[in-house]
Design a protein around this motif. Structure first.
Motif, PDB file in Angstrom:
ATOM      1  N   GLU A 173      16.197 -35.157  33.319  1.00  0.00           N
ATOM      2  CA  GLU A 173      15.386 -35.774  32.268  1.00  0.00           C
ATOM      3  C   GLU A 173      15.225 -34.824  31.080  1.00  0.00           C
ATOM      4  OE1 GLU A 173      11.766 -36.798  34.140  1.00  0.00           O
ATOM      5  OE2 GLU A 173      12.599 -38.480  35.284  1.00  0.00           O
ATOM      6  N   ALA A 174      15.023 -33.542  31.372  1.00  0.00           N
ATOM      7  CA  ALA A 174      14.887 -32.564  30.286  1.00  0.00           C
ATOM      8  C   ALA A 174      16.183 -32.438  29.494  1.00  0.00           C
ATOM      9  CB  ALA A 174      14.480 -31.206  30.857  1.00  0.00           C
ATOM     10  N   ALA A 175      17.345 -32.496  30.181  1.00  0.00           N
ATOM     11  CA  ALA A 175      18.630 -32.415  29.486  1.00  0.00           C
ATOM     12  C   ALA A 175      18.841 -33.632  28.592  1.00  0.00           C
ATOM     13  CB  ALA A 175      19.762 -32.300  30.505  1.00  0.00           C
ATOM     14  N   VAL A 176      18.476 -34.825  29.094  1.00  0.00           N
ATOM     15  CA  VAL A 176      18.608 -36.049  28.285  1.00  0.00           C
ATOM     16  C   VAL A 176      17.698 -35.990  27.069  1.00  0.00           C
ATOM     17  CG1 VAL A 176      18.228 -38.537  28.290  1.00  0.00           C
ATOM     18  CG2 VAL A 176      19.369 -37.461  30.226  1.00  0.00           C
ATOM     19  N   GLU A 177      16.475 -35.512  27.267  1.00  0.00           N
ATOM     20  CA  GLU A 177      15.535 -35.416  26.157  1.00  0.00           C
ATOM     21  C   GLU A 177      16.032 -34.411  25.110  1.00  0.00           C
ATOM     22  OE1 GLU A 177      12.121 -36.117  23.865  1.00  0.00           O
ATOM     23  OE2 GLU A 177      13.128 -37.235  25.474  1.00  0.00           O
ATOM     24  N   ALA A 178      16.590 -33.287  25.573  1.00  0.00           N
ATOM     25  CA  ALA A 178      17.117 -32.303  24.626  1.00  0.00           C
ATOM     26  C   ALA A 178      18.288 -32.871  23.838  1.00  0.00           C
ATOM     27  CB  ALA A 178      17.550 -31.044  25.383  1.00  0.00           C
ATOM     28  N   ALA A 179      19.162 -33.646  24.504  1.00  0.00           N
ATOM     29  CA  ALA A 179      20.286 -34.268  23.807  1.00  0.00           C
ATOM     30  C   ALA A 179      19.784 -35.272  22.778  1.00  0.00           C
ATOM     31  CB  ALA A 179      21.212 -34.940  24.812  1.00  0.00           C
ATOM     32  N   ARG A 180      18.746 -36.027  23.124  1.00  0.00           N
ATOM     33  CA  ARG A 180      18.192 -37.005  22.175  1.00  0.00           C
ATOM     34  C   ARG A 180      17.614 -36.313  20.949  1.00  0.00           C
ATOM     35  NH1 ARG A 180      13.626 -39.183  20.579  1.00  0.00           N
ATOM     36  NH2 ARG A 180      12.407 -37.724  21.820  1.00  0.00           N
ATOM     37  N   ILE A 181      16.914 -35.207  21.151  1.00  0.00           N
ATOM     38  CA  ILE A 181      16.316 -34.471  20.031  1.00  0.00           C
ATOM     39  C   ILE A 181      17.406 -33.883  19.134  1.00  0.00           C
ATOM     40  CG2 ILE A 181      14.946 -32.440  19.439  1.00  0.00           C
ATOM     41  CD1 ILE A 181      13.259 -32.996  21.933  1.00  0.00           C
ATOM     42  N   ASN A 182      18.464 -33.329  19.745  1.00  0.00           N
ATOM     43  CA  ASN A 182      19.565 -32.772  18.954  1.00  0.00           C
ATOM     44  C   ASN A 182      20.265 -33.849  18.132  1.00  0.00           C
ATOM     45  OD1 ASN A 182      19.144 -30.164  19.869  1.00  0.00           O
ATOM     46  ND2 ASN A 182      20.534 -30.392  21.607  1.00  0.00           N
ATOM     47  N   LEU A 183      20.466 -35.030  18.741  1.00  0.00           N
ATOM     48  CA  LEU A 183      21.086 -36.133  18.012  1.00  0.00           C
ATOM     49  C   LEU A 183      20.220 -36.560  16.831  1.00  0.00           C
ATOM     50  CD1 LEU A 183      23.287 -38.270  17.728  1.00  0.00           C
ATOM     51  CD2 LEU A 183      22.036 -39.673  19.385  1.00  0.00           C
ATOM     52  N   LYS A 184      18.915 -36.610  17.032  1.00  0.00           N
ATOM     53  CA  LYS A 184      18.006 -36.985  15.960  1.00  0.00           C
ATOM     54  C   LYS A 184      18.062 -35.974  14.821  1.00  0.00           C
ATOM     55  CE  LYS A 184      13.173 -38.218  15.123  1.00  0.00           C
ATOM     56  NZ  LYS A 184      11.826 -38.365  15.737  1.00  0.00           N
ATOM     57  N   LEU A 187      21.285 -36.482  12.811  1.00  0.00           N
ATOM     58  CA  LEU A 187      21.211 -37.652  11.913  1.00  0.00           C
ATOM     59  C   LEU A 187      20.357 -37.348  10.689  1.00  0.00           C
ATOM     60  CD1 LEU A 187      20.816 -40.511  14.563  1.00  0.00           C
ATOM     61  CD2 LEU A 187      22.851 -39.922  13.236  1.00  0.00           C
ATOM     62  N   VAL A 188      19.244 -36.649  10.895  1.00  0.00           N
ATOM     63  CA  VAL A 188      18.381 -36.309   9.756  1.00  0.00           C
ATOM     64  C   VAL A 188      19.115 -35.392   8.786  1.00  0.00           C
ATOM     65  CG1 VAL A 188      16.295 -35.058   9.110  1.00  0.00           C
ATOM     66  CG2 VAL A 188      16.242 -36.655  11.024  1.00  0.00           C
ATOM     67  N   GLN A 189      19.851 -34.394   9.304  1.00  0.00           N
ATOM     68  CA  GLN A 189      20.610 -33.489   8.448  1.00  0.00           C
ATOM     69  C   GLN A 189      21.693 -34.234   7.675  1.00  0.00           C
ATOM     70  OE1 GLN A 189      22.041 -30.469  11.072  1.00  0.00           O
ATOM     71  NE2 GLN A 189      20.071 -29.407  11.219  1.00  0.00           N
ATOM     72  N   GLN A 190      22.375 -35.179   8.317  1.00  0.00           N
ATOM     73  CA  GLN A 190      23.404 -35.952   7.626  1.00  0.00           C
ATOM     74  C   GLN A 190      22.803 -36.796   6.504  1.00  0.00           C
ATOM     75  OE1 GLN A 190      25.392 -38.157  10.706  1.00  0.00           O
ATOM     76  NE2 GLN A 190      26.633 -36.398  11.358  1.00  0.00           N
ATOM     77  N   ARG A 191      21.624 -37.385   6.737  1.00  0.00           N
ATOM     78  CA  ARG A 191      20.966 -38.173   5.681  1.00  0.00           C
ATOM     79  C   ARG A 191      20.588 -37.287   4.506  1.00  0.00           C
ATOM     80  NH1 ARG A 191      17.838 -40.414  10.156  1.00  0.00           N
ATOM     81  NH2 ARG A 191      18.749 -42.392  10.838  1.00  0.00           N
ATOM     82  N   ARG A 192      20.119 -36.082   4.796  1.00  0.00           N
ATOM     83  CA  ARG A 192      19.758 -35.170   3.714  1.00  0.00           C
ATOM     84  C   ARG A 192      20.977 -34.754   2.907  1.00  0.00           C
ATOM     85  NH1 ARG A 192      15.555 -31.090   6.879  1.00  0.00           N
ATOM     86  NH2 ARG A 192      13.793 -32.581   7.018  1.00  0.00           N
ATOM     87  N   MET A 193      22.091 -34.514   3.585  1.00  0.00           N
ATOM     88  CA  MET A 193      23.313 -34.130   2.881  1.00  0.00           C
ATOM     89  C   MET A 193      23.808 -35.265   1.996  1.00  0.00           C
ATOM     90  SD  MET A 193      25.325 -32.000   5.855  1.00  0.00           S
ATOM     91  CE  MET A 193      26.737 -31.736   4.791  1.00  0.00           C
ATOM     92  N   ARG A 194      23.712 -36.494   2.488  1.00  0.00           N
ATOM     93  CA  ARG A 194      24.117 -37.631   1.652  1.00  0.00           C
ATOM     94  C   ARG A 194      23.203 -37.787   0.448  1.00  0.00           C
ATOM     95  NH1 ARG A 194      25.130 -40.326   6.696  1.00  0.00           N
ATOM     96  NH2 ARG A 194      23.109 -41.375   6.531  1.00  0.00           N
ATOM     97  N   GLY A 195      21.927 -37.467   0.598  1.00  0.00           N
ATOM     98  CA  GLY A 195      20.993 -37.570  -0.515  1.00  0.00           C
ATOM     99  C   GLY A 195      21.239 -36.524  -1.578  1.00  0.00           C
ATOM    100  N   LEU A 196      21.877 -35.385  -1.228  1.00  0.00           N
ATOM    101  CA  LEU A 196      22.161 -34.326  -2.196  1.00  0.00           C
ATOM    102  C   LEU A 196      23.452 -34.553  -2.962  1.00  0.00           C
ATOM    103  CD1 LEU A 196      21.147 -31.193  -0.100  1.00  0.00           C
ATOM    104  CD2 LEU A 196      19.875 -32.237  -1.981  1.00  0.00           C
ATOM    105  N   LYS A 197      24.307 -35.509  -2.550  1.00  0.00           N
ATOM    106  CA  LYS A 197      25.566 -35.755  -3.246  1.00  0.00           C
ATOM    107  C   LYS A 197      25.305 -36.389  -4.601  1.00  0.00           C
ATOM    108  CE  LYS A 197      28.560 -36.223   0.775  1.00  0.00           C
ATOM    109  NZ  LYS A 197      29.467 -37.120   1.527  1.00  0.00           N
ATOM    110  N   PRO A 198      26.095 -36.080  -5.712  1.00  0.00           N
ATOM    111  CA  PRO A 198      25.883 -36.673  -7.048  1.00  0.00           C
ATOM    112  C   PRO A 198      26.181 -38.161  -7.035  1.00  0.00           C
ATOM    113  CG  PRO A 198      27.911 -35.403  -6.995  1.00  0.00           C
ATOM    114  CD  PRO A 198      27.200 -35.114  -5.700  1.00  0.00           C
ATOM    115  N   ALA A 199      25.368 -38.920  -7.775  1.00  0.00           N
ATOM    116  CA  ALA A 199      25.545 -40.374  -7.841  1.00  0.00           C
ATOM    117  C   ALA A 199      26.773 -40.720  -8.668  1.00  0.00           C
ATOM    118  CB  ALA A 199      24.302 -41.010  -8.461  1.00  0.00           C
ATOM    119  N   ASN A 200      27.461 -41.837  -8.360  1.00  0.00           N
ATOM    120  CA  ASN A 200      28.636 -42.305  -9.116  1.00  0.00           C
ATOM    121  C   ASN A 200      28.212 -42.763 -10.498  1.00  0.00           C
ATOM    122  OD1 ASN A 200      30.120 -41.822  -6.864  1.00  0.00           O
ATOM    123  ND2 ASN A 200      30.125 -43.953  -6.156  1.00  0.00           N
TER     124      ASN A 200
END
Length: 237
Positions: A173-184, A187-200
């Motif tokens: 259960e602890a391993a599954v929870e750690a994997a879920r937190i890492n995935l979250k 995803l948050v880091q990817q959203r932030r990187m997309r927000g920093l890209k220049p608009a078309n």
């Protein structure tokens, strides 16, 4: 008084004096032994030898949810019944200890491990500990440093199969929870990187260069086509 009687009194007096002197000397010698020395004739040493150290680390990994105590006397975690003669039992057991004792977080010892010395473990000592600890509900095993049991086997022996399985379920259960937190977090880091890209821009350009610069560059390049010339200077049609 006869001459023999006088000599007898003299010898008795001398014996009394010698006895008194010896008694006083023994008394002062005893006081000297009990006196705290100014310099202790001692030096530090390790608690365990090389084989015991290796098994200690193995037990610490196997029982990572417990505490592994070293060379505790059995009188430290057992006590006589109310109707029994405690001082007599203490004298019998005060020199009896186990190499390692596995202790739960509530302070109760759940099992003891003995590591035989090079000359082995006496049969009398082994039987005494087996019977004593079994009557107290404490598991006891003697391990061979060259052939250790599996972690699952010793955990089942000390804690029971149900408790051992519960531990592995908690780990999963602890391993599954750690994997879920890492995935979250990913995803948050990817959203932030997309927000920093220049608009078309309005022409769909995302290079960050103004659109009029693109047009001027293209017009200039198309209005004066480059002429290909031979190395000798003649123009090639």
């Amino acid at each position: 008084m006869t001459e023999n009687s006088q000599w007898a009194l003299i010898w008795l007096s001398l014996l009394a004096m010698v006895s008194l002197w010896v008694g006083l000397w023994l008394h002062w010698a005893g006081l000297g032994k009990r006196r705290i020395p100014a310099h202790w004739p001692l030096h530090a040493r390790v608690l365990v030898n090389a084989e015991e150290l290796r098994i200690w680390h193995w037990l610490a990994e196997t029982f990572d949810d417990h505490h592994v105590m070293i060379k505790m006397p059995v009188t430290r975690f057992t006590r006589p019944n109310a109707s029994e003669n405690g001082p007599h039992l203490y004298e019998l057991l005060k020199n009896t200890n186990c190499t390692f004792s596995v202790c739960a977080n509530n302070g109760h010892v759940v099992g003891c491990v003995d590591v035989p010395k090079p000359f082995g473990l006496s049969r009398k000592s082994r039987i005494l500990k087996e019977n004593l600890l079994a009557q107290c509900g404490i598991s006891y095993i003697v391990v061979n440093p060259g052939r250790l049991p599996s972690p699952a086997e010793i955990r089942n022996e000390f804690l029971g199969e149900v408790a051992s399985r519960a531990r592995y379920l908690k780990r999963e259960e602890a391993a599954v929870e750690a994997a879920r937190i890492n995935l979250k977090k990913t995803l948050v880091q990817q959203r932030r990187m997309r927000g920093l890209k220049p608009a078309n821009d309005e022409h769909g350009s995302s290079s960050g260069i103004p659109s009029q610069w693109h047009d001027a560059f293209l017009i200039q390049a198309n209005s004066r086509p480059a002429e290909l010339r031979h190395a000798s200077g003649y123009r090639l049609n």
